[in-house]
Design a protein around this motif. Structure first.
Motif, PDB file in Angstrom:
ATOM      1  N   MET A 101     -76.103 -18.856  32.095  1.00  0.00           N
ATOM      2  CA  MET A 101     -77.321 -18.967  31.282  1.00  0.00           C
ATOM      3  C   MET A 101     -77.419 -17.759  30.357  1.00  0.00           C
ATOM      4  N   PRO A 102     -76.606 -17.700  29.309  1.00  0.00           N
ATOM      5  CA  PRO A 102     -76.555 -16.500  28.468  1.00  0.00           C
ATOM      6  C   PRO A 102     -77.840 -16.205  27.707  1.00  0.00           C
ATOM      7  N   LYS A 103     -78.741 -17.196  27.598  1.00  0.00           N
ATOM      8  CA  LYS A 103     -79.999 -16.972  26.890  1.00  0.00           C
ATOM      9  C   LYS A 103     -81.128 -16.524  27.814  1.00  0.00           C
ATOM     10  N   TYR A 104     -80.840 -16.345  29.083  1.00  0.00           N
ATOM     11  CA  TYR A 104     -81.868 -15.895  30.014  1.00  0.00           C
ATOM     12  C   TYR A 104     -82.359 -14.517  29.578  1.00  0.00           C
ATOM     13  N   PRO A 105     -83.668 -14.347  29.307  1.00  0.00           N
ATOM     14  CA  PRO A 105     -84.158 -13.099  28.721  1.00  0.00           C
ATOM     15  C   PRO A 105     -83.821 -11.838  29.512  1.00  0.00           C
ATOM     16  N   ALA A 106     -83.788 -11.934  30.836  1.00  0.00           N
ATOM     17  CA  ALA A 106     -83.517 -10.746  31.643  1.00  0.00           C
ATOM     18  C   ALA A 106     -82.088 -10.247  31.481  1.00  0.00           C
ATOM     19  N   LEU A 107     -81.190 -11.094  31.006  1.00  0.00           N
ATOM     20  CA  LEU A 107     -79.805 -10.664  30.823  1.00  0.00           C
ATOM     21  C   LEU A 107     -79.731  -9.555  29.783  1.00  0.00           C
ATOM     22  N   ALA A 108     -80.409  -9.727  28.660  1.00  0.00           N
ATOM     23  CA  ALA A 108     -80.389  -8.705  27.618  1.00  0.00           C
ATOM     24  C   ALA A 108     -81.037  -7.413  28.112  1.00  0.00           C
ATOM     25  N   VAL A 109     -82.127  -7.556  28.882  1.00  0.00           N
ATOM     26  CA  VAL A 109     -82.802  -6.373  29.422  1.00  0.00           C
ATOM     27  C   VAL A 109     -81.881  -5.616  30.364  1.00  0.00           C
ATOM     28  N   ALA A 110     -81.235  -6.335  31.284  1.00  0.00           N
ATOM     29  CA  ALA A 110     -80.339  -5.694  32.250  1.00  0.00           C
ATOM     30  C   ALA A 110     -79.133  -5.076  31.560  1.00  0.00           C
ATOM     31  N   ARG A 111     -78.603  -5.760  30.561  1.00  0.00           N
ATOM     32  CA  ARG A 111     -77.432  -5.228  29.859  1.00  0.00           C
ATOM     33  C   ARG A 111     -77.774  -3.898  29.188  1.00  0.00           C
ATOM     34  N   ARG A 112     -78.936  -3.843  28.525  1.00  0.00           N
ATOM     35  CA  ARG A 112     -79.335  -2.578  27.890  1.00  0.00           C
ATOM     36  C   ARG A 112     -79.562  -1.504  28.923  1.00  0.00           C
ATOM     37  N   GLN A 113     -80.199  -1.873  30.030  1.00  0.00           N
ATOM     38  CA  GLN A 113     -80.555  -0.894  31.058  1.00  0.00           C
ATOM     39  C   GLN A 113     -79.330  -0.378  31.794  1.00  0.00           C
TER      40      GLN A 113
END
Length: 452
Positions: free
Chosen positions: A435-447
């Motif tokens: 699910m590449p569009k899952y919003p938490a993925l971008a947050v976790a990747r940055r973090q």
């Protein structure tokens, strides 16, 4: 649905409606969504209604309550002013439609993205979050004497034991879920006086007309338990949709939600207990997604949607890591992640992944020919093909039975050098496939990596 199936549905429904003096149904439309039940909107005698049903006994297997208890619970909360729909009639065996009931339709939309768009401002979000809190306080305050017999009680220790059993039955080989189960066992909350719990209280299961809450739907998971459970479930990352920055159902802050809940008569909120239930329900949903795959595989429900939801386990694994990583030492939280291991780009004939992409691209050209539930299933099918294409191109294996076992028995913990980084890398790469569009993925990747 074939013409014969539609005819059977309308005939059986007409029989049920006649018992309460209503005419036959017209304009039947299958509502989208509904991973476990069917919902149909229709007109009868100049009014709008919704049929909610399970067509087969297999679809009710594993449910703690039947439609009879669910309908009785809805009647009880509706009678005391909770914004639950009015039950008009319950299905009977002679109707030939399975089990379920007919409700009077309420105004508003259940679509989370529409709701969030209509309440995008801080003031609007806080107002709607306050309405959600008010209804929840009302649900939790319902007199036990008004409730039907047969509602189960969820004891935290028994609940975790049940999740552990499900985990073992599913193979017991996913380390992040094992980590969560061990943490839940080690941090059980103190007992509390039980209240009526909705069990599925979130955006998607409520109706909102503009900026006003108009209905509370989907009571199939109703039970008795700790009110913190409902509060936490509404705030899970997955149910914030596009507004991951607003932890209270994508609408407001937790402080806003808790204050509104207490002001409406809800019990005082314990943040530590709320956090425990947030971890519990996230773990519960991870295992629920797994069960969707088994249900599809065993033939009880062969819809594409059921198979796709099974791949959403990776969303919850990432969320569990975000909830539990504070248990690791600071040095481990700052450790650089190991690199991904993608496969080399393909050459020669089309790969299985490329074939899936080709089919998905063709499906996009016929999208406008679809309508209603078929259009929804069309989108789900394209999502499935996308997973196939990404899965083929990646090299991600989230299964590690020895590590899962060690985390479950407590012999390995997040203090171990490199373990958190390993779990983070796997979670990022697996979710990027599923699910590449899952919003938490971008947050976790940055973090975790500093990358966008």
């Amino acid at each position: 649905m074939s013409g014969a199936e539609a005819g059977t549905l309308e005939t059986g429904l007409a029989r049920a409606l006649a018992r309460v003096g209503l005419g036959p149904p017209a304009g039947m439309t299958r509502l989208t969504g509904g991973a476990t039940m069917e919902s149909w909107r229709f007109e009868a005698s100049g009014e709008h209604f919704v049929l909610r049903r399970a067509p087969s006994a297999a679809m009710m297997e594993g449910r703690a309550i039947g439609h009879d208890i669910e309908a009785a619970a809805i009647r009880a909360v509706h009678a005391v002013g909770v914004l639950a729909p009015e039950i008009v009639v319950e299905l009977e065996p002679d109707d030939g439609l399975g089990t379920g009931f007919v409700m009077r339709a309420l105004p508003g939309t259940p679509d989370p993205r529409t709701i969030l768009a209509d309440n995008a401002g801080d003031a609007e979000g806080q107002k709607l979050a306050g309405q959600l809190a008010r209804e929840l306080a009302g649900i939790h305050g319902v007199d036990f004497n008004a409730l039907p017999e047969g509602l189960p009680t969820l004891d935290p220790a028994e609940g975790v034991a049940g999740l552990r059993t499900q985990f073992e039955e599913a193979g017991g080989d996913r380390p992040v879920v094992a980590l969560a189960l061990r943490w839940l066992e080690d941090n059980l909350p103190a007992p509390t006086d039980p209240a009526l719990i909705h069990g599925d209280y979130r955006l998607g299961n409520v109706l909102v007309a503009g900026r006003e809450l108009t209905g509370v739907l989907d009571w199939e998971l109703a039970h008795l338990g700790d009110p913190h459970e409902d509060l936490a479930y509404a705030c899970m990352t997955v149910w914030r949709f596009a507004r991951i920055d607003r932890p209270a159902a994508g609408l407001a802050s937790l402080d806003d939600l808790f204050a509104a809940y207490e002001a409406a008569g809800g019990r005082p909120v314990d943040p530590a207990c709320f956090h425990w239930w947030l971890v519990y329900r996230t773990c519960w949903w991870a295992l629920g997604c797994w069960r969707m795959g088994r249900t599809w595989r065993e033939g009880a429900d062969r819809t594409v949607e059921r198979a796709i939801i099974s791949r959403r386990t990776s969303e919850q694994e990432l969320d569990l890591l975000l909830l539990l990583e504070s248990e690791a030492p600071q040095a481990e939280r700052e450790r650089v992640l190991p690199p991904s291991s993608p496969l080399p780009p393909p050459t020669g004939e089309a790969t299985a992944g490329e074939l899936a992409t080709a089919i998905s691209e063709w499906l996009a050209t016929v999208k406008d020919r679809m309508e209603g539930h078929d259009r929804f299933q069309h989108a789900v099918a394209r999502n499935a093909l996308g997973i196939i294409a990404r899965d083929y191109a990646a090299k991600v294996d989230p299964v590690d039975a020895p590590l899962a076992r060690a985390l479950l028995d407590g012999s390995r913990r997040l203090a171990e050098p490199g373990l958190l980084a390993q779990l983070r890398r796997t979670a990022l790469d697996k979710l990027a496939v599923d699910m590449p569009k899952y919003p938490a993925l971008a947050v976790a990747r940055r973090q975790w990596t500093g990358e966008d």
